[in-house]
Scaffold this motif. Structure first.
Motif, PDB file in Angstrom:
ATOM      1  N   MET A   1       0.836  -1.196   0.000  1.00  0.00           N
ATOM      2  CA  MET A   1       0.000   0.000   0.000  1.00  0.00           C
ATOM      3  C   MET A   1       0.870   1.244   0.000  1.00  0.00           C
ATOM      4  O   MET A   1       1.941   1.249   0.597  1.00  0.00           O
ATOM      5  CB  MET A   1      -0.904   0.036   1.239  1.00  0.00           C
ATOM      6  CG  MET A   1      -2.052  -0.925   1.188  1.00  0.00           C
ATOM      7  SD  MET A   1      -3.467  -0.333   2.147  1.00  0.00           S
ATOM      8  CE  MET A   1      -4.096   0.985   1.123  1.00  0.00           C
ATOM      9  N   PRO A   2       0.402   2.320  -0.647  1.00  0.00           N
ATOM     10  CA  PRO A   2       1.126   3.589  -0.537  1.00  0.00           C
ATOM     11  C   PRO A   2       0.903   4.189   0.855  1.00  0.00           C
ATOM     12  O   PRO A   2      -0.171   4.028   1.438  1.00  0.00           O
ATOM     13  CB  PRO A   2       0.473   4.467  -1.608  1.00  0.00           C
ATOM     14  CG  PRO A   2      -0.843   3.849  -1.918  1.00  0.00           C
ATOM     15  CD  PRO A   2      -0.805   2.419  -1.487  1.00  0.00           C
ATOM     16  N   HIS A   3       1.928   4.868   1.377  1.00  0.00           N
ATOM     17  CA  HIS A   3       1.796   5.514   2.688  1.00  0.00           C
ATOM     18  C   HIS A   3       2.305   6.955   2.601  1.00  0.00           C
ATOM     19  O   HIS A   3       3.482   7.184   2.302  1.00  0.00           O
ATOM     20  CB  HIS A   3       2.610   4.760   3.744  1.00  0.00           C
ATOM     21  CG  HIS A   3       2.223   3.326   3.877  1.00  0.00           C
ATOM     22  ND1 HIS A   3       1.053   2.911   4.470  1.00  0.00           N
ATOM     23  CD2 HIS A   3       2.844   2.198   3.467  1.00  0.00           C
ATOM     24  CE1 HIS A   3       0.974   1.594   4.423  1.00  0.00           C
ATOM     25  NE2 HIS A   3       2.052   1.130   3.815  1.00  0.00           N
ATOM     26  N   PRO A   4       1.431   7.930   2.874  1.00  0.00           N
ATOM     27  CA  PRO A   4       1.884   9.329   2.948  1.00  0.00           C
ATOM     28  C   PRO A   4       2.483   9.591   4.323  1.00  0.00           C
ATOM     29  O   PRO A   4       1.781   9.550   5.330  1.00  0.00           O
ATOM     30  CB  PRO A   4       0.581  10.119   2.746  1.00  0.00           C
ATOM     31  CG  PRO A   4      -0.507   9.196   3.183  1.00  0.00           C
ATOM     32  CD  PRO A   4      -0.018   7.791   2.996  1.00  0.00           C
TER      33      PRO A   4
ATOM     34  N   HIS B   1       4.516   9.799  11.167  1.00  0.00           N
ATOM     35  CA  HIS B   1       3.542   8.723  10.961  1.00  0.00           C
ATOM     36  C   HIS B   1       2.959   8.726   9.564  1.00  0.00           C
ATOM     37  O   HIS B   1       3.040   9.716   8.835  1.00  0.00           O
ATOM     38  CB  HIS B   1       2.405   8.848  11.984  1.00  0.00           C
ATOM     39  CG  HIS B   1       1.595  10.111  11.859  1.00  0.00           C
ATOM     40  ND1 HIS B   1       0.467  10.185  11.079  1.00  0.00           N
ATOM     41  CD2 HIS B   1       1.749  11.347  12.412  1.00  0.00           C
ATOM     42  CE1 HIS B   1      -0.037  11.413  11.167  1.00  0.00           C
ATOM     43  NE2 HIS B   1       0.727  12.142  11.960  1.00  0.00           N
ATOM     44  N   CYS B   2       2.332   7.599   9.245  1.00  0.00           N
ATOM     45  CA  CYS B   2       1.526   7.514   8.030  1.00  0.00           C
ATOM     46  C   CYS B   2       0.271   8.339   8.249  1.00  0.00           C
ATOM     47  O   CYS B   2      -0.374   8.223   9.286  1.00  0.00           O
ATOM     48  CB  CYS B   2       1.166   6.060   7.736  1.00  0.00           C
ATOM     49  SG  CYS B   2       0.045   5.902   6.327  1.00  0.00           S
ATOM     50  N   HIS B   3      -0.084   9.159   7.258  1.00  0.00           N
ATOM     51  CA  HIS B   3      -1.257  10.025   7.427  1.00  0.00           C
ATOM     52  C   HIS B   3      -2.544   9.371   6.951  1.00  0.00           C
ATOM     53  O   HIS B   3      -3.601  10.003   6.955  1.00  0.00           O
ATOM     54  CB  HIS B   3      -1.047  11.376   6.741  1.00  0.00           C
ATOM     55  CG  HIS B   3      -1.604  12.516   7.533  1.00  0.00           C
ATOM     56  ND1 HIS B   3      -2.960  12.732   7.665  1.00  0.00           N
ATOM     57  CD2 HIS B   3      -1.002  13.475   8.278  1.00  0.00           C
ATOM     58  CE1 HIS B   3      -3.152  13.810   8.429  1.00  0.00           C
ATOM     59  NE2 HIS B   3      -1.992  14.261   8.817  1.00  0.00           N
ATOM     60  N   LEU B   4      -2.497   8.099   6.542  1.00  0.00           N
ATOM     61  CA  LEU B   4      -3.755   7.377   6.328  1.00  0.00           C
ATOM     62  C   LEU B   4      -4.308   7.090   7.725  1.00  0.00           C
ATOM     63  O   LEU B   4      -3.661   6.435   8.547  1.00  0.00           O
ATOM     64  CB  LEU B   4      -3.533   6.084   5.546  1.00  0.00           C
ATOM     65  CG  LEU B   4      -2.948   6.251   4.129  1.00  0.00           C
ATOM     66  CD1 LEU B   4      -2.889   4.905   3.413  1.00  0.00           C
ATOM     67  CD2 LEU B   4      -3.732   7.260   3.304  1.00  0.00           C
ATOM     68  N   LEU B   5      -5.479   7.603   7.987  1.00  0.00           N
ATOM     69  CA  LEU B   5      -5.973   7.650   9.369  1.00  0.00           C
ATOM     70  C   LEU B   5      -5.987   6.286  10.036  1.00  0.00           C
ATOM     71  O   LEU B   5      -5.565   6.135  11.177  1.00  0.00           O
ATOM     72  CB  LEU B   5      -7.383   8.265   9.377  1.00  0.00           C
ATOM     73  CG  LEU B   5      -8.036   8.425  10.745  1.00  0.00           C
ATOM     74  CD1 LEU B   5      -7.248   9.364  11.641  1.00  0.00           C
ATOM     75  CD2 LEU B   5      -9.475   8.934  10.582  1.00  0.00           C
ATOM     76  N   TYR B   6      -6.469   5.258   9.312  1.00  0.00           N
ATOM     77  CA  TYR B   6      -6.612   3.943   9.949  1.00  0.00           C
ATOM     78  C   TYR B   6      -5.268   3.211  10.022  1.00  0.00           C
ATOM     79  O   TYR B   6      -5.099   2.336  10.862  1.00  0.00           O
ATOM     80  CB  TYR B   6      -7.687   3.119   9.216  1.00  0.00           C
ATOM     81  CG  TYR B   6      -9.026   3.834   9.231  1.00  0.00           C
ATOM     82  CD1 TYR B   6      -9.872   3.761  10.338  1.00  0.00           C
ATOM     83  CD2 TYR B   6      -9.414   4.644   8.175  1.00  0.00           C
ATOM     84  CE1 TYR B   6     -11.069   4.446  10.384  1.00  0.00           C
ATOM     85  CE2 TYR B   6     -10.619   5.342   8.194  1.00  0.00           C
ATOM     86  CZ  TYR B   6     -11.435   5.246   9.305  1.00  0.00           C
ATOM     87  OH  TYR B   6     -12.614   5.953   9.343  1.00  0.00           O
ATOM     88  N   HIS B   7      -4.340   3.568   9.174  1.00  0.00           N
ATOM     89  CA  HIS B   7      -2.979   3.013   9.314  1.00  0.00           C
ATOM     90  C   HIS B   7      -2.306   3.593  10.555  1.00  0.00           C
ATOM     91  O   HIS B   7      -1.684   2.875  11.335  1.00  0.00           O
ATOM     92  CB  HIS B   7      -2.119   3.365   8.094  1.00  0.00           C
ATOM     93  CG  HIS B   7      -2.533   2.675   6.837  1.00  0.00           C
ATOM     94  ND1 HIS B   7      -1.753   2.680   5.707  1.00  0.00           N
ATOM     95  CD2 HIS B   7      -3.646   1.965   6.534  1.00  0.00           C
ATOM     96  CE1 HIS B   7      -2.363   1.990   4.754  1.00  0.00           C
ATOM     97  NE2 HIS B   7      -3.513   1.565   5.230  1.00  0.00           N
ATOM     98  N   GLN B   8      -2.434   4.904  10.693  1.00  0.00           N
ATOM     99  CA  GLN B   8      -1.858   5.577  11.855  1.00  0.00           C
ATOM    100  C   GLN B   8      -2.453   4.997  13.131  1.00  0.00           C
ATOM    101  O   GLN B   8      -1.742   4.675  14.087  1.00  0.00           O
ATOM    102  CB  GLN B   8      -2.178   7.072  11.739  1.00  0.00           C
ATOM    103  CG  GLN B   8      -1.823   7.887  12.954  1.00  0.00           C
ATOM    104  CD  GLN B   8      -2.542   9.240  12.915  1.00  0.00           C
ATOM    105  OE1 GLN B   8      -2.739   9.809  11.853  1.00  0.00           O
ATOM    106  NE2 GLN B   8      -2.911   9.735  14.061  1.00  0.00           N
TER     107      GLN B   8
ATOM    108  N   GLY C   1      -1.122   1.731  14.128  1.00  0.00           N
ATOM    109  CA  GLY C   1       0.233   1.676  14.673  1.00  0.00           C
ATOM    110  C   GLY C   1       1.355   2.089  13.752  1.00  0.00           C
ATOM    111  O   GLY C   1       2.526   1.990  14.129  1.00  0.00           O
ATOM    112  N   MET C   2       1.034   2.555  12.535  1.00  0.00           N
ATOM    113  CA  MET C   2       2.112   3.023  11.658  1.00  0.00           C
ATOM    114  C   MET C   2       2.452   4.459  12.063  1.00  0.00           C
ATOM    115  O   MET C   2       2.130   5.437  11.393  1.00  0.00           O
ATOM    116  CB  MET C   2       1.706   2.933  10.181  1.00  0.00           C
ATOM    117  CG  MET C   2       2.882   3.145   9.242  1.00  0.00           C
ATOM    118  SD  MET C   2       2.471   2.909   7.516  1.00  0.00           S
ATOM    119  CE  MET C   2       2.754   1.156   7.345  1.00  0.00           C
ATOM    120  N   PHE C   3       3.139   4.534  13.172  1.00  0.00           N
ATOM    121  CA  PHE C   3       3.349   5.794  13.885  1.00  0.00           C
ATOM    122  C   PHE C   3       4.625   5.618  14.694  1.00  0.00           C
ATOM    123  O   PHE C   3       4.858   4.578  15.288  1.00  0.00           O
ATOM    124  CB  PHE C   3       2.137   6.005  14.812  1.00  0.00           C
ATOM    125  CG  PHE C   3       2.075   7.323  15.546  1.00  0.00           C
ATOM    126  CD1 PHE C   3       1.223   8.333  15.131  1.00  0.00           C
ATOM    127  CD2 PHE C   3       2.836   7.543  16.692  1.00  0.00           C
ATOM    128  CE1 PHE C   3       1.132   9.536  15.821  1.00  0.00           C
ATOM    129  CE2 PHE C   3       2.756   8.747  17.387  1.00  0.00           C
ATOM    130  CZ  PHE C   3       1.894   9.746  16.946  1.00  0.00           C
TER     131      PHE C   3
HETATM  132 CU   LIG Z   1      -0.157   3.988   5.700  1.00  0.00          CU
END
Ligand SMILES: [Cu+2]
Length: 466
Positions: A396-399, A448-455, A458-460
């Motif tokens: 997946m892409p992650h901003p 962190h990743c700015h995709l809300l549900y990724h953040q 735990g992608m933080f």
């Molecule tokens: Cu992400």
């Protein structure tokens, strides 16, 4: 004489209580109210949040050189905390749940007061729970004197909308059965007909909004035939990236994430979650309606506004483009050059940041660790030039967004260049993006990743120095 450490401790102590507004001599703070409001989406009423001043203005427009002196009043039924995305406040005023300070309780308020270092297009949003999904966000525009008075400014806030509550969206993502899993080590032939790689748009939204409206009833902004317009586009979506399509208009991209770049002319610009684009346009002399569209990456769905020149007619614009737009790439990023690059110096410290995770159970992490308050921060020291090598191991892409600093994009897959200075960069699947920044704002900062549900999953990570 104060030692340096004592001096820092004293400065932090002052900043540590942003909710105590010590100044009485200067101008009163701007009040920002967190409120509920109803909007209409797809013919149905929906209750969302908003951030507005008592006179109804969403967000804030101010000037560089003035202090950012704001009082946030929480009029919603739950605690909240607002982050000033792209600004560089003292870290205790950065508005991140569990990191910067306590949440503002319902019916409570908090004060903020710090200098504004530079102008640009920024935004504010809740950094508490999943509130951002319910549009708890607003523009934050800082004029820097470079604005042309004869140039009309148009702010466009993009958002993704669902009638499903954020908690239910999260639960659905977490409970996906393994035979629904996309990406990771799996291949299209084994998949039910869902998506091909890369994995995009793992939340299916009911609508995409531009300034809170869909294309069924878009915002229509009157502009002068032959006039100049500066678009300030903010992608306030929780999970959705777009291609900005200017149609027959051509624009000059002059800033990304509020910070100047060497102008790039075009009519199609990618914008991932949390990024901003400043685009200057000249409206043709011909009276007509000129749509500014945002096409969801990988799909046909679109949103946007209409610039109406003279007595042009606004005709219906479909919410579906003729063809699906491709996934975002780093094609533009590669070509961007900062108007004012960071000074050239050697890197003092590098951190490798692996973006890791799995659609299975919706687990997302950094260096295989899902963030909790107990996860040690990435260490840096004040004054260092720090390099972050961000390796996306997922499909997946992650901003990726760094708080409290601007970074410069300096390499993509090892190819070096002197790219844009910004605060959020897209890291596509299986891609490595390298950024550098100067550790000039001590504190405890989110990355962190700015995709809300990724953040949220735990992608933080954080970095910390004093
Ligand atoms: Cu992400």
């Amino acid at each position: 004489m104060l030692s340096r450490r004592n001096f820092l401790a004293a400065s932090i102590a002052v900043g540590a209580a942003p909710w105590v507004c010590a100044r009485t001599d200067d101008a009163a703070p701007t009040v920002l109210r967190l409120e509920r409001r109803d909007i209409e989406v797809n013919g149905k009423s929906a209750s969302v949040f908003c951030i507005r001043q008592p006179d109804g203005i969403f967000g804030i427009t101010t000037d560089v050189g003035k202090p950012f002196r704001v009082r946030v009043e929480n009029h919603i039924e739950e605690p909240s905390l607002i982050h000033w995305h792209g600004l560089t406040p003292p870290w205790q005023q950065d508005g991140v749940q569990d990191v910067s300070g306590p949440a503002i309780p319902s019916a409570g308020s908090a004060g903020y007061d710090f200098p504004l270092r530079r102008g640009g297009t920024y935004w504010m949003h809740s950094h508490y729970g999943l509130q951002e999904q319910l549009s708890l966000s607003a523009p934050l525009i800082i004029r820097d004197g470079s604005e042309n008075p004869s140039q009309q400014e148009v702010v466009v806030m993009l958002a993704d909308f669902s009638f499903t509550t954020p908690d239910q969206i999260l639960a659905q993502l977490q409970s996906r059965q393994s035979d629904d899993m996309r990406g990771m080590e799996m291949h299209g032939t084994e998949m039910p007909a869902i998506k091909s790689v890369p994995d995009l748009n793992d939340v299916q939204y009911d609508a995409f909004l531009a300034n809170s409206r869909t294309l069924a009833d878009p915002e229509v902004v009157k502009v002068e035939p032959g006039g100049r317009v500066r678009l300030r586009i903010v992608n306030a979506s929780s999970m959705s990236a777009y291609h900005i399509d200017l149609g027959q208009l051509e624009g000059d991209l002059i800033a990304v994430d509020g910070i100047r770049v060497q102008p790039v002319r075009g009519h199609n610009f990618p914008i991932t979650v949390a990024q901003r684009l400043d685009i200057e346009l000249t409206i043709p002399e011909i009276a007509a309606a000129y749509p500014v569209l945002a096409l969801l990456e990988g799909e046909r769905r679109q949103t946007g506004i209409v610039l109406l020149a003279g007595k042009g007619q606004v005709t219906g614009i479909s919410g579906m483009a003729e063809a699906a737009s491709p996934p975002l790439t780093l094609g533009l990023e590669r070509s961007l050059r900062a108007a004012e690059p960071l000074v050239d110096r050697k890197v003092d410290r590098a951190h490798v940041v692996n973006l890791t995770g799995s659609m299975q159970g919706y687990r997302w992490s950094i260096n295989n660790v899902a963030w909790t308050k107990d996860v040690p921060p990435l260490m840096v020291a004040e004054g260092e030039r720090v390099e972050l090598v961000i390796i996306n191991q997922t499909m997946m892409p992650h901003p990726m967004h760094l708080h409290g600093h601007s970074f410069q994009v300096v390499a993509i897959d090892g190819h070096r260049f002197v790219g844009a200075v910004r605060d959020t960069v897209l890291v596509p699947p299986k891609t490595t993006v390298t950024v550098v920044f100067d550790a000039d704002n001590p504190g405890w900062w989110a990355f962190h990743c700015h995709l809300l549900y990724h953040q949220h999953a735990g992608m933080f990570a954080t970095l910390r120095y004093d």
